[in-house]
Design a protein around this motif. Sequence first.
Motif, PDB file in Angstrom:
ATOM      1  N   UNK A   1      -7.261   7.931  -1.477  1.00 24.30           N
ATOM      2  CA  UNK A   1      -8.242   7.876  -0.379  1.00 24.30           C
ATOM      3  C   UNK A   1      -8.379   6.449   0.147  1.00 24.30           C
ATOM      4  N   UNK A   2      -8.362   5.465  -0.757  1.00 23.49           N
ATOM      5  CA  UNK A   2      -8.459   4.056  -0.337  1.00 23.49           C
ATOM      6  C   UNK A   2      -7.175   3.610   0.372  1.00 23.49           C
ATOM      7  N   UNK A   3      -6.017   4.061  -0.139  1.00 25.79           N
ATOM      8  CA  UNK A   3      -4.762   3.682   0.519  1.00 25.79           C
ATOM      9  C   UNK A   3      -4.776   4.155   1.980  1.00 25.79           C
ATOM     10  N   UNK A   4      -5.299   5.356   2.193  1.00 28.23           N
ATOM     11  CA  UNK A   4      -5.337   5.895   3.564  1.00 28.23           C
ATOM     12  C   UNK A   4      -6.209   4.998   4.439  1.00 28.23           C
ATOM     13  N   UNK A   5      -7.392   4.623   3.936  1.00 30.24           N
ATOM     14  CA  UNK A   5      -8.298   3.786   4.750  1.00 30.24           C
ATOM     15  C   UNK A   5      -7.673   2.418   5.011  1.00 30.24           C
TER      16      UNK A   5
ATOM     17  N   UNK B   1       0.856  -1.210   0.000  1.00 28.66           N
ATOM     18  CA  UNK B   1       0.000   0.000   0.000  1.00 28.66           C
ATOM     19  C   UNK B   1       0.887   1.253   0.000  1.00 28.66           C
ATOM     20  N   UNK B   2       1.918   1.258   0.839  1.00 26.12           N
ATOM     21  CA  UNK B   2       2.816   2.420   0.931  1.00 26.12           C
ATOM     22  C   UNK B   2       3.506   2.699  -0.398  1.00 26.12           C
ATOM     23  N   UNK B   3       3.943   1.643  -1.070  1.00 26.45           N
ATOM     24  CA  UNK B   3       4.625   1.806  -2.359  1.00 26.45           C
ATOM     25  C   UNK B   3       3.666   2.362  -3.410  1.00 26.45           C
ATOM     26  N   UNK B   4       2.436   1.852  -3.405  1.00 23.67           N
ATOM     27  CA  UNK B   4       1.447   2.342  -4.384  1.00 23.67           C
ATOM     28  C   UNK B   4       1.161   3.830  -4.154  1.00 23.67           C
ATOM     29  N   UNK B   5       1.030   4.212  -2.875  1.00 22.69           N
ATOM     30  CA  UNK B   5       0.747   5.616  -2.555  1.00 22.69           C
ATOM     31  C   UNK B   5       1.907   6.500  -3.020  1.00 22.69           C
ATOM     32  N   UNK B   6       3.121   6.026  -2.790  1.00 22.84           N
ATOM     33  CA  UNK B   6       4.298   6.806  -3.184  1.00 22.84           C
ATOM     34  C   UNK B   6       4.375   6.927  -4.714  1.00 22.84           C
ATOM     35  N   UNK B   7       4.144   5.829  -5.417  1.00 26.14           N
ATOM     36  CA  UNK B   7       4.191   5.876  -6.890  1.00 26.14           C
ATOM     37  C   UNK B   7       3.166   6.874  -7.422  1.00 26.14           C
ATOM     38  N   UNK B   8       1.973   6.860  -6.838  1.00 24.83           N
ATOM     39  CA  UNK B   8       0.925   7.776  -7.324  1.00 24.83           C
ATOM     40  C   UNK B   8       1.277   9.237  -7.018  1.00 24.83           C
ATOM     41  N   UNK B   9       1.777   9.487  -5.813  1.00 27.12           N
ATOM     42  CA  UNK B   9       2.119  10.872  -5.441  1.00 27.12           C
ATOM     43  C   UNK B   9       3.302  11.365  -6.274  1.00 27.12           C
ATOM     44  N   UNK B  10       4.238  10.493  -6.551  1.00 25.21           N
ATOM     45  CA  UNK B  10       5.429  10.821  -7.372  1.00 25.21           C
ATOM     46  C   UNK B  10       4.985  11.266  -8.754  1.00 25.21           C
ATOM     47  N   UNK B  11       4.084  10.490  -9.346  1.00 23.03           N
ATOM     48  CA  UNK B  11       3.567  10.785 -10.681  1.00 23.03           C
ATOM     49  C   UNK B  11       2.760  12.092 -10.660  1.00 23.03           C
ATOM     50  N   UNK B  12       1.871  12.190  -9.671  1.00 19.36           N
ATOM     51  CA  UNK B  12       0.992  13.366  -9.570  1.00 19.36           C
ATOM     52  C   UNK B  12       1.807  14.644  -9.425  1.00 19.36           C
ATOM     53  N   UNK B  13       2.901  14.575  -8.662  1.00 20.24           N
ATOM     54  CA  UNK B  13       3.705  15.781  -8.393  1.00 20.24           C
ATOM     55  C   UNK B  13       4.328  16.333  -9.676  1.00 20.24           C
ATOM     56  N   UNK B  14       4.425  15.477 -10.701  1.00 17.72           N
ATOM     57  CA  UNK B  14       4.997  15.944 -11.970  1.00 17.72           C
ATOM     58  C   UNK B  14       3.920  16.479 -12.910  1.00 17.72           C
ATOM     59  N   UNK B  15       2.662  16.074 -12.668  1.00 23.37           N
ATOM     60  CA  UNK B  15       1.551  16.533 -13.523  1.00 23.37           C
ATOM     61  C   UNK B  15       0.948  17.839 -13.005  1.00 23.37           C
ATOM     62  N   UNK B  16       0.799  17.928 -11.710  1.00 26.58           N
ATOM     63  CA  UNK B  16       0.105  19.070 -11.101  1.00 26.58           C
ATOM     64  C   UNK B  16       1.003  20.304 -11.113  1.00 26.58           C
ATOM     65  N   UNK B  17       0.490  21.400 -11.654  1.00 28.20           N
ATOM     66  CA  UNK B  17       1.273  22.633 -11.712  1.00 28.20           C
ATOM     67  C   UNK B  17       0.641  23.692 -10.817  1.00 28.20           C
ATOM     68  N   UNK B  18       1.432  24.356 -10.033  1.00 27.77           N
ATOM     69  CA  UNK B  18       0.984  25.511  -9.244  1.00 27.77           C
ATOM     70  C   UNK B  18       2.127  26.533  -9.241  1.00 27.77           C
ATOM     71  N   UNK B  19       1.753  27.811  -9.281  1.00 27.07           N
ATOM     72  CA  UNK B  19       2.734  28.906  -9.306  1.00 27.07           C
ATOM     73  C   UNK B  19       3.709  28.743 -10.474  1.00 27.07           C
TER      74      UNK B  19
END
Length: 386
Positions: A355-359, A258-276
């Motif tokens: 959200x599911x990984x957290x639960x 679960x931890x690895x899946x969460x990290x992979x998703x956040x890693x990917x998301x951090x490259x897609x999401x743009x702010x500032x």
Amino acid sequence: MNLDEPEHIRILRDQLRRFREEEMPRAGARQWDRDDHFPRDVFDHLAALGVMGLSISADYGGAGRDIVALVVTIEELAKRSLAVAVPYIMSACYAGMNIMESGTEEQKRTLLPAVAAGKLLFAYGMTEPDVGSDLASIQTRAERRPESIIVNGAKRFCSGAQIANLILTLVRSGPPTDRHGNLTFLLIPPDSPGVRIEFIESLGMRGARTTDVTLEDVAVPLSNILGGIPAWNRAWSQLAGPALEVEKLSVAALALGIGTAALDDAWEYSQQRRQFGKPICAHQSVRHALADAQTKIHAARLVLYHGARLADEERSCRTETSMAKLFVCETAKDVVLACQSVMGAYGYVAQVDMERYVRDILCTPIIGGSSAIQRNNITNSLGLPR
Ligand SMILES: Cc1cc2nc3c(=O)[nH]c(=O)nc-3n(C[C@H](O)[C@H](O)[C@H](O)COP(=O)(O)OP(=O)(O)OC[C@H]3O[C@@H](n4cnc5c(N)ncnc54)[C@H](O)[C@@H]3O)c2cc1C
């Protein structure tokens, strides 16, 4: 990341990664979670890979005992869905390990080939309404008659009872004065007359729904004592054997997946999401959160697989498996919450897997012996005076 894994483990991981992509799509995993559904067809396809027999020697139709490969399988399945990973544990660990370690020759010959084929799942009936960590206090009673055993009592949080073929039920088989001596393991079919199963709604770990099991004058033959008649009143030593080490590792493997899946998703998301005007991965606080998460997951992996190797070699590993259970589950919980934070609001909504990984991760420090119980095990086994 260089994991120095042997060739057969790299091949297994690759096979399971393909299985995940083809048989366990993200949309499917979300649906199983929403419906609290066990996808038996997917499980049957998983069995066809031959991974059900990883706790079972070839003499009984298994793949040969390979605890490292078993742990790898749990980790890879948990990266996508506990609705498949937990039933895998119910089969390969709960059923396979306990029958291999404690079953009679007859139980091994009749039950283990079914486990290896993915056709036999055990649910664990240990916890009771008034008994959690202190298992030696269980109150479910078993009365031995000449031809059968009559069971009365209640089991709580018996996960997967409705999909299991047998409930491995811890019963009080003599006066409670001998707390550890008068305990026995019975194999109770969930469809026996007198067994009532009621669902308990829980935050996560959906698919193998957790349940209340009431036992009223349930009759089982003497042949359903795990280990046969000589094992009457011997459950405590069966409980504290190699199956317990593997149980601790199995929950840690869920947490790592679960931890690895969460990290992979956040890693990917951090490259897609743009702010500032730039991807959020270019902001130092996000980079550092992800660096910490990578480091923690790497450390958790080392601790888990060290314990798994010791268990595989049948070396003494009580302390190391408790350390693995404690460290991996607590660390993965921290990692998942940090990754949720990286995804901001998108880590908090139902259509996003975070959200599911957290639960799901919140359950891992509780089940299979809580973190506090593992801390007790570690200080006790290292001889710290009380
Ligand atoms: C989703 C889910 C699935 C589960 N599936 C199963 C299953 O399939 N089969 C099964 O038998 N059980 C199952 N359980 C039950 C689980 O194993 C227990 O929750 C666990 O053993 C802890 O028991 P408890 O929750 O009653 O907590 P308690 O034992 O009441 O403990 C409460 C708190 O006190 C702490 N504590 C207790 N004793 C000590 C001590 N000596 N020293 C320090 N701290 C202590 C605990 O760490 C915890 O924080 C499941 C639970 C959940 C939530």
